[in-house]
Design a protein around this motif. Structure first.
Motif, PDB file in Angstrom:
ATOM      1  N   LEU A   4       0.854  -1.187   0.000  1.00 32.99           N
ATOM      2  CA  LEU A   4       0.000   0.000   0.000  1.00 32.99           C
ATOM      3  C   LEU A   4       0.886   1.233   0.000  1.00 32.99           C
ATOM      4  CD1 LEU A   4      -2.372  -0.993   2.940  1.00 32.99           C
ATOM      5  CD2 LEU A   4      -2.585  -1.634   0.544  1.00 32.99           C
ATOM      6  N   ASN A   5       0.302   2.353  -0.407  1.00 39.26           N
ATOM      7  CA  ASN A   5       1.042   3.610  -0.336  1.00 39.26           C
ATOM      8  C   ASN A   5       0.604   4.341   0.930  1.00 39.26           C
ATOM      9  OD1 ASN A   5       1.925   6.254  -0.611  1.00 39.26           O
ATOM     10  ND2 ASN A   5       1.816   6.190  -2.864  1.00 39.26           N
ATOM     11  N   CYS A   6       1.469   4.247   1.954  1.00 39.11           N
ATOM     12  CA  CYS A   6       1.159   4.877   3.241  1.00 39.11           C
ATOM     13  C   CYS A   6       2.121   6.034   3.505  1.00 39.11           C
ATOM     14  CB  CYS A   6       1.261   3.850   4.365  1.00 39.11           C
ATOM     15  SG  CYS A   6       0.294   2.351   4.079  1.00 39.11           S
ATOM     16  N   THR A   7       2.684   6.590   2.457  1.00 42.27           N
ATOM     17  CA  THR A   7       3.648   7.686   2.614  1.00 42.27           C
ATOM     18  C   THR A   7       2.904   8.978   2.957  1.00 42.27           C
ATOM     19  OG1 THR A   7       3.507   8.389   0.308  1.00 42.27           O
ATOM     20  CG2 THR A   7       5.088   6.635   0.824  1.00 42.27           C
ATOM     21  N   SER A   8       3.673   9.985   3.311  1.00 42.10           N
ATOM     22  CA  SER A   8       3.043  11.269   3.614  1.00 42.10           C
ATOM     23  C   SER A   8       2.465  11.908   2.359  1.00 42.10           C
ATOM     24  CB  SER A   8       4.052  12.198   4.281  1.00 42.10           C
ATOM     25  OG  SER A   8       5.169  12.324   3.441  1.00 42.10           O
ATOM     26  N   ASN A   9       2.803  11.369   1.197  1.00 41.66           N
ATOM     27  CA  ASN A   9       2.215  11.862  -0.058  1.00 41.66           C
ATOM     28  C   ASN A   9       0.941  11.135  -0.445  1.00 41.66           C
ATOM     29  OD1 ASN A   9       4.358  13.620  -0.524  1.00 41.66           O
ATOM     30  ND2 ASN A   9       5.580  11.968  -1.434  1.00 41.66           N
ATOM     31  N   SER A  10       0.568  10.111   0.304  1.00 44.26           N
ATOM     32  CA  SER A  10      -0.633   9.363  -0.072  1.00 44.26           C
ATOM     33  C   SER A  10      -1.831  10.303  -0.148  1.00 44.26           C
ATOM     34  CB  SER A  10      -0.905   8.256   0.954  1.00 44.26           C
ATOM     35  OG  SER A  10      -2.219   7.750   0.777  1.00 44.26           O
ATOM     36  N   ILE A  11      -2.719  10.042  -1.078  1.00 46.07           N
ATOM     37  CA  ILE A  11      -3.888  10.908  -1.241  1.00 46.07           C
ATOM     38  C   ILE A  11      -4.831  10.829  -0.034  1.00 46.07           C
ATOM     39  CG2 ILE A  11      -3.827  10.937  -3.750  1.00 46.07           C
ATOM     40  CD1 ILE A  11      -6.083   8.802  -3.687  1.00 46.07           C
ATOM     41  N   CYS A  12      -4.634   9.824   0.828  1.00 46.33           N
ATOM     42  CA  CYS A  12      -5.473   9.758   2.030  1.00 46.33           C
ATOM     43  C   CYS A  12      -5.253  10.996   2.907  1.00 46.33           C
ATOM     44  CB  CYS A  12      -5.211   8.471   2.814  1.00 46.33           C
ATOM     45  SG  CYS A  12      -3.539   8.327   3.491  1.00 46.33           S
ATOM     46  N   CYS A  42      -3.457   5.089   4.254  1.00 45.05           N
ATOM     47  CA  CYS A  42      -2.827   4.525   3.058  1.00 45.05           C
ATOM     48  C   CYS A  42      -3.815   4.551   1.891  1.00 45.05           C
ATOM     49  CB  CYS A  42      -2.485   3.045   3.269  1.00 45.05           C
ATOM     50  SG  CYS A  42      -1.599   2.653   4.790  1.00 45.05           S
ATOM     51  N   HIS A  43      -3.308   4.397   0.698  1.00 42.91           N
ATOM     52  CA  HIS A  43      -4.219   4.160  -0.428  1.00 42.91           C
ATOM     53  C   HIS A  43      -3.626   3.083  -1.335  1.00 42.91           C
ATOM     54  CE1 HIS A  43      -1.665   6.998  -2.812  1.00 42.91           C
ATOM     55  NE2 HIS A  43      -2.120   6.307  -3.849  1.00 42.91           N
ATOM     56  N   TYR A  44      -4.486   2.452  -2.117  1.00 42.70           N
ATOM     57  CA  TYR A  44      -4.008   1.458  -3.074  1.00 42.70           C
ATOM     58  C   TYR A  44      -5.027   1.279  -4.176  1.00 42.70           C
ATOM     59  CZ  TYR A  44      -7.199  -1.856  -0.759  1.00 42.70           C
ATOM     60  OH  TYR A  44      -8.304  -2.478  -0.244  1.00 42.70           O
TER      61      TYR A  44
HETATM   62  C1  LIG Z   1       2.260   7.511  -3.156  1.00 38.48           C
HETATM   63  O1  LIG Z   1       1.201   8.259  -3.750  1.00 38.48           O
HETATM   64  C2  LIG Z   1       1.548   9.574  -4.124  1.00 38.48           C
HETATM   65  C3  LIG Z   1       0.284  10.266  -4.598  1.00 38.48           C
HETATM   66  O2  LIG Z   1      -0.326   9.572  -5.682  1.00 38.48           O
HETATM   67  C4  LIG Z   1       2.633   9.510  -5.193  1.00 38.48           C
HETATM   68  O3  LIG Z   1       3.028  10.831  -5.545  1.00 38.48           O
HETATM   69  C5  LIG Z   1       3.834   8.745  -4.648  1.00 38.48           C
HETATM   70  O4  LIG Z   1       4.806   8.594  -5.662  1.00 38.48           O
HETATM   71  C6  LIG Z   1       3.412   7.366  -4.138  1.00 38.48           C
HETATM   72  N1  LIG Z   1       4.543   6.757  -3.472  1.00 38.48           N
HETATM   73  C7  LIG Z   1       4.837   5.477  -3.625  1.00 38.48           C
HETATM   74  C8  LIG Z   1       5.995   4.967  -2.824  1.00 38.48           C
HETATM   75  O5  LIG Z   1       4.206   4.730  -4.354  1.00 38.48           O
END
Ligand SMILES: *[C@@H]1O[C@H](CO)[C@@H](O)[C@H](O)[C@H]1NC(C)=O
Ligand SMILES: *[C@@H]1O[C@H](CO)[C@@H](O)[C@H](O)[C@H]1NC(C)=O
Ligand SMILES: *[C@@H]1O[C@H](CO)[C@@H](O)[C@H](O)[C@H]1NC(C)=O
Length: 206
Positions: free
Chosen positions: A129-137, A156-158
């Motif tokens: 999952l994308n749980c980074t601080s950039n996740s759209i969540c 997170c989002h996926y």
């Molecule tokens: C997580 O999601 C953000 C927003 O869509 C995107 O910019 C970023 O590259 C993603 N990071 C990973 C590790 O997939």
């Protein structure tokens, strides 16, 4: 005159034969075949409900989800994601474990859904999952009133693609306690254009 009547009758038969027994409208909603709002129309395996002039889809756990739109040519319908209860980070279907579809029915969750999960415990980080601080969540928590109760929780989002179980979106205490979902999301879509919904697909009757 008789010939004309016969002619009209035969046209009627042709039209009847080519349009299977579809259900009458539900409020302003057209109910396309094979969807079935009662046992006299549609195909019984494709049961949906017409309650107070609104169409609803029933999950395997007995939860009704409002149907927002139907695309009969693509065999798809979109249901409304459950609400996140006010001042909490709990989805209204949390106690049911989230969205669960009956696997014996001809519906599944399509591959066009991006799921946003909130208030997760750290063991979720092991999954893809994308749980980074950039996740759209994060945008949802910050900018959407409904998400405010989830502020600063692990989220997170996926993309729910074909590698995922296509009959459930799971939430529970000790994992993630709420979710929402976007249909047809592509990275960089601005928040104002997000299309909230869960797209389901049905198998053609034949
Ligand atoms: C997580 O999601 C953000 C927003 O869509 C995107 O910019 C970023 O590259 C993603 N990071 C990973 C590790 O997939
Ligand atoms: C987050 O989930 C935990 C259980 O996993 C729960 O105790 C807590 O109240 C939840 N937080 C919110 C803001 O709902
Ligand atoms: C869902 O059902 C459709 C129609 O039966 C099928 O084409 C598709 O592969 C299924 N999707 C998944 C992810 O199982």
């Amino acid at each position: 005159m008789i010939l004309l009547q016969l002619f009209l009758l035969s046209i009627g038969l042709v039209i009847n034969a080519s349009t299977p027994n579809s259900c009458s409208n539900c409020g302003d909603f057209v109910v396309p075949y094979p969807l079935s709002t009662n046992e006299n129309c549609g195909d019984k395996r494709y049961k949906i409900y017409c309650n107070d002039e609104e169409l609803e889809f029933l999950s395997a756990t007995g939860t009704y989800y409002k149907i927002l739109r139907i695309d009969p040519s693509a065999n798809k319908l979109v249901i409304r994601p459950p609400l996140i209860l006010k001042n909490t980070c709990y989805s209204s279907d949390l106690l049911m474990g989230g969205l669960l579809l009956d696997e014996s029915l001809p519906f599944n969750i399509s591959t066009h859904n991006t799921v946003l999960l909130f208030n997760c415990t750290s063991n979720i980080l092991q999954s893809p999952l994308n749980c980074t601080s950039n996740s759209i969540c994060r945008q949802f928590e910050k900018n959407v009133e409904e998400g405010s109760g989830c502020m600063n929780t692990l989220c997170c989002h996926y993309l729910k693609d074909s590698a995922m179980n296509s009959h459930k979106i799971r939430v529970r205490i000790g994992s993630c306690t709420s979710y929402t979902c976007l249909v047809g999301f592509t990275p960089d879509d601005p928040l104002e254009t997000w299309n909230y919904g869960i797209e389901l697909q049905w198998l053609s009757p034949n």
